[in-house]
Structures are given as C-alpha cells and as structure tokens.
Design a protein around this motif. Structure first.
Motif, PDB file in Angstrom:
ATOM      1  N   MET A   1       0.839  -1.220   0.000  1.00  0.00           N
ATOM      2  CA  MET A   1       0.000   0.000   0.000  1.00  0.00           C
ATOM      3  C   MET A   1       0.867   1.261   0.000  1.00  0.00           C
ATOM      4  SD  MET A   1      -2.762   1.256   2.809  1.00  0.00           S
ATOM      5  CE  MET A   1      -3.248  -0.423   3.174  1.00  0.00           C
ATOM      6  N   ASP A   2       0.476   2.177  -0.829  1.00  0.00           N
ATOM      7  CA  ASP A   2       1.126   3.479  -0.929  1.00  0.00           C
ATOM      8  C   ASP A   2       1.232   4.159   0.441  1.00  0.00           C
ATOM      9  OD1 ASP A   2       1.616   6.215  -1.515  1.00  0.00           O
ATOM     10  OD2 ASP A   2       0.897   5.836  -3.557  1.00  0.00           O
ATOM     11  N   GLU A   3       2.313   4.901   0.647  1.00  0.00           N
ATOM     12  CA  GLU A   3       2.436   5.600   1.935  1.00  0.00           C
ATOM     13  C   GLU A   3       1.341   6.645   2.112  1.00  0.00           C
ATOM     14  OE1 GLU A   3       6.221   7.059   3.252  1.00  0.00           O
ATOM     15  OE2 GLU A   3       5.321   8.879   4.085  1.00  0.00           O
ATOM     16  N   ALA A   4       1.068   7.375   1.051  1.00  0.00           N
ATOM     17  CA  ALA A   4       0.027   8.405   1.147  1.00  0.00           C
ATOM     18  C   ALA A   4      -1.325   7.770   1.435  1.00  0.00           C
ATOM     19  CB  ALA A   4      -0.026   9.204  -0.155  1.00  0.00           C
ATOM     20  N   THR A   5      -1.577   6.624   0.797  1.00  0.00           N
ATOM     21  CA  THR A   5      -2.849   5.933   1.039  1.00  0.00           C
ATOM     22  C   THR A   5      -2.951   5.473   2.490  1.00  0.00           C
ATOM     23  OG1 THR A   5      -2.716   5.114  -1.226  1.00  0.00           O
ATOM     24  CG2 THR A   5      -4.335   4.080   0.231  1.00  0.00           C
ATOM     25  N   ALA A   6      -1.865   4.857   2.983  1.00  0.00           N
ATOM     26  CA  ALA A   6      -1.874   4.398   4.367  1.00  0.00           C
ATOM     27  C   ALA A   6      -2.113   5.564   5.315  1.00  0.00           C
ATOM     28  CB  ALA A   6      -0.547   3.716   4.686  1.00  0.00           C
ATOM     29  N   ARG A   7      -1.383   6.626   5.076  1.00  0.00           N
ATOM     30  CA  ARG A   7      -1.533   7.813   5.919  1.00  0.00           C
ATOM     31  C   ARG A   7      -2.982   8.296   5.924  1.00  0.00           C
ATOM     32  NH1 ARG A   7       3.144  10.380   6.748  1.00  0.00           N
ATOM     33  NH2 ARG A   7       3.021  12.051   8.272  1.00  0.00           N
ATOM     34  N   GLU A   8      -3.544   8.364   4.741  1.00  0.00           N
ATOM     35  CA  GLU A   8      -4.914   8.870   4.628  1.00  0.00           C
ATOM     36  C   GLU A   8      -5.902   7.950   5.349  1.00  0.00           C
ATOM     37  OE1 GLU A   8      -8.761   9.899   3.381  1.00  0.00           O
ATOM     38  OE2 GLU A   8      -7.838   7.993   2.844  1.00  0.00           O
ATOM     39  N   ARG A   9      -5.686   6.636   5.196  1.00  0.00           N
ATOM     40  CA  ARG A   9      -6.580   5.679   5.855  1.00  0.00           C
ATOM     41  C   ARG A   9      -6.502   5.794   7.368  1.00  0.00           C
ATOM     42  NH1 ARG A   9      -6.941  -0.389   3.504  1.00  0.00           N
ATOM     43  NH2 ARG A   9      -6.860   0.108   1.273  1.00  0.00           N
TER      44      ARG A   9
END
Lengths: 196, 196
Positions: free
Chosen positions: B1-9
């Motif tokens: 999973m993308d870092e930005a995606t993880a952060r957003e989640r």
DNA sequence: TACAGTAGAGAACGATGGTTCTCCATGCAA
DNA sequence: TTGCATGGAGAACCATCGTTCTCTACTGTA
C-alpha cells in the motif's frame, strides 16, 4: 471524620482535579491522596468513578446556580438581570483556574460513553435555558430571544476557554444588549452600554 | 500500500473513532483494526498518538475550511455570505454522526495535558475568527460584529451537540441576522429572514 | 485487660493502554 | 535457488487504571 465531611472533601477535590486535568487523566488514587479520604471510604460513598463524576456535576450545578443567583441579586430591572448573566461570566472568565464550562468539557470527553453523564449535562443546560427563558419573559421579551442569548453565553464559555481571553465576555454582553434592544423594540436607555 | 494511502486511511479512521468515542477511549489497536494498517506502519508514519491526534486535527481543519468555502460559494452578497456560515452549520448539525465541534471536544479532553493539541485548537479557532472578520469587512460591518457572530457559531455547535437539536442553527442564524442588521444600520431587505 | 468493630494504608488483581519487538511470508535482485 | 529487504500479524513489555482485599492500628466497652 464525619460522613458528610468526607463526602464533601472527596467531591470538591475530584471537582478541582477533573476540571483542571480532565476526568480520564485523573486516577482515583489522586483523588484519595489529595482529599485525604481512603479508597475504601471513597468506594463506600460512591460505588464507581462514574457515580463520583455525577456527584461532581451535581456539585457544579449548585455552585453555578448560586453564582447566577448572586449575580442577579444585584440587578434591578429585568433587562439588567439578563445582562447580569454576562457580567457573571466576565468575573468567572478572569479566575485563574478558568478552563471553560465543566459540563461541556465532560460531555466532550465522556458524553459518547456514559449515558448518565450525558443526561446530567443535558439537564444542566436545559435548566439554564429555562432560567433564561424565565428572565426574558419577566423582561417582556419574545420567546425567540432566550435561546439566542443562551447561544451567546455558551459560545463565550468555550471561546474564552480556548483563546484565554476574558474579554470574550464583553463581546457576548454587547451582542446580548443589541439582541435585547432589538427584541424589546426601544432604543435602550440604560447604563451606558454601547457596542464594544 | 502506498504511503500516502496508508496515511490517509489511518487519519480518516482515527478521525472517525476519536470524534465518535473520544481520543482517550480509543486505543491504537482499534485504529489498526479499523484502518487495516499495521501498528508498525502507523508508528512509522506517526511517532506517537499525540502526533496522530495533531494530524487528525489538521485533517479536520481542511475539511472545515472546504465546507465553509463551499457554503460561501453559493452566496452572493457579503451579507448573504455571512449568513451562509450558519446555513453550513445547520446542514452539519443534521448529520447522523454529529457530536459537536471536534476541536472543542479535544480541547476539553486533552487541552490541559498537551500543549501542542491546545495550540492546534487555538490556531483553528483564531483562523475562523480571522475569516469571519474578513467577511464582516467585505460586508462593510464594524469590527466588533465579527467576534459576536463567532460566539453565536461556537455556542450553536456545543448547544446542538448537547441538546441534539439541529434547530439550534436556526436560532443562531436569526440572532446573527439581527446583529448584522443592527450593525449595518439598515432595516434588512434581503431573503425573507425574520426572527424564528 | 480482653474484645469487637471500624477505618486507613497500601498491596493485589485483572484489564487495558501506548509502544516496541519477534517472527514469518512475500517479492525481487543476482 | 539464494539472499535480502519489506512489511504484516500479533505477542510482549511496562505502566497505569478502576476496583477489591488484606492487614494493622485504633476506639470504645465491659
């Protein structure tokens, strides 16, 4: 130690600690240490921490009612009595340990988790609304005025807490004065209040 | 999973949980379970829970700003833009999961314990005050009007949360309309708002 | 003095918190 | 295939919490 004395010590200690640091950040051990009442006794007086929180809220309600009553006692006309509520807030905001409305704070912290606490907060706020509505009636104001003044008082409490500016009360008072003058339909003779 | 995606989640999950149940009532384990991001990764993205709370507050600030901007976009005259703030509140209060202003709640819960959180809340509120002041200037209103309207908005948020009555926004809007009309000195032509 | 009952100090207990660590599966480079 | 880096699942760790329990000191009475 007298039971009533122990009860009073525990409640006023818990009130101070909860208000200053938040409920969940204060352990029962801290209440014991600072009140000088043993844990055993505390749990004899209050079956659980939740019950202690409720007792603290009752205590706060009494102090709030007494404070408001005292502020109103010095005011003459019904209109002055309405504005006296905001003078009471001004004095409160200037106290060193002012940290906002305990009921609002507790509701934010525990309202989602404890129905009894949420209900106690709701009842305190409803009671204040009824009181202001009564003052508005005495002043001959329309029904819609009371909830508007209540919003100013509530907003002043949170804004003063967060900004740390006691002058917030003056803004609320000025706004209240304007709303009252508009609602009562006259130009507002009394006691030198203009916008600030 | 993308870092930005993880952060957003992680942030949006924590936002929802913190807002619904309170910060201290939600463990990091719950954030992991509901976000699907492992604890190791969460702690790689946010050094501590406090940092996660700050990220959530930033996220809330962005959503708040976007919401306000959207509400203002549909309003024409400067006066309508001021009142649009209260229409925005009305819509928000009607949402199912409305539980008051997250900043006020977090401040009550953690403001006494975390300087960084307290500062973030203060900054958000100051920013809103500046925004309203700007709208008042555009409408040609006097400086003292802005803090008065802000008090109405803040009071409406806590009152609506505690009472559970979305109609609170209408009271705030009516009061704001009165204050604006008084401050602008005319009788108030526009858009059918009388007291409610 | 002997005894019963009370209350305090603080240890103990089970749960849960934030944070870190271990172990394993996976995917990719050589 | 071998080796290695990555990241996930979840146990482990240490502290703290609400609550209960144990033990001891003290009080008043006969």
């Amino acid at each position: 130690m007298d039971e009533a004395t122990a009860r009073e010590r525990v409640v006023s200690t818990a009130d101070r600690l909860f208000y200053t640091r938040g409920v969940q950040a204060v352990g029962m051990d801290a209440v014991r240490t600072e009140s000088g009442v043993s844990l055993k006794r505390i749990y004899g007086l209050f079956p659980s921490k939740d019950d202690l929180v409720l007792a603290v809220l009752r205590h706060r309600t009494e102090r709030w009612n007494a404070g408001i009553a005292g502020a109103l006692a010095g005011a003459g006309t019904p209109r002055e009595r309405l504005l006296a509520v905001f003078d009471f807030l001004a004095g409160w905001f200037r106290e060193d340990d002012f940290r906002g409305c305990a009921f609002i704070n507790v509701f934010g912290e525990l309202g989602g988790g404890s129905d009894r606490v949420a209900e106690a907060v709701r009842e305190q706020k409803a009671s204040f609304r009824r009181h202001v509505a009564e003052l508005v009636r005495e002043a001959g104001g329309p029904d819609h005025l009371a909830p508007q003044l209540v919003l100013l008082a509530e907003g002043a409490q949170t804004t003063a807490a967060i900004s740390g500016d006691p002058g917030t009360a003056a803004h609320a008072r000025a706004a209240a004065d304007t709303l009252i003058r508009c609602a009562l339909g006259d130009a507002g003779d009394a006691e030198g209040t203009t916008e600030a």
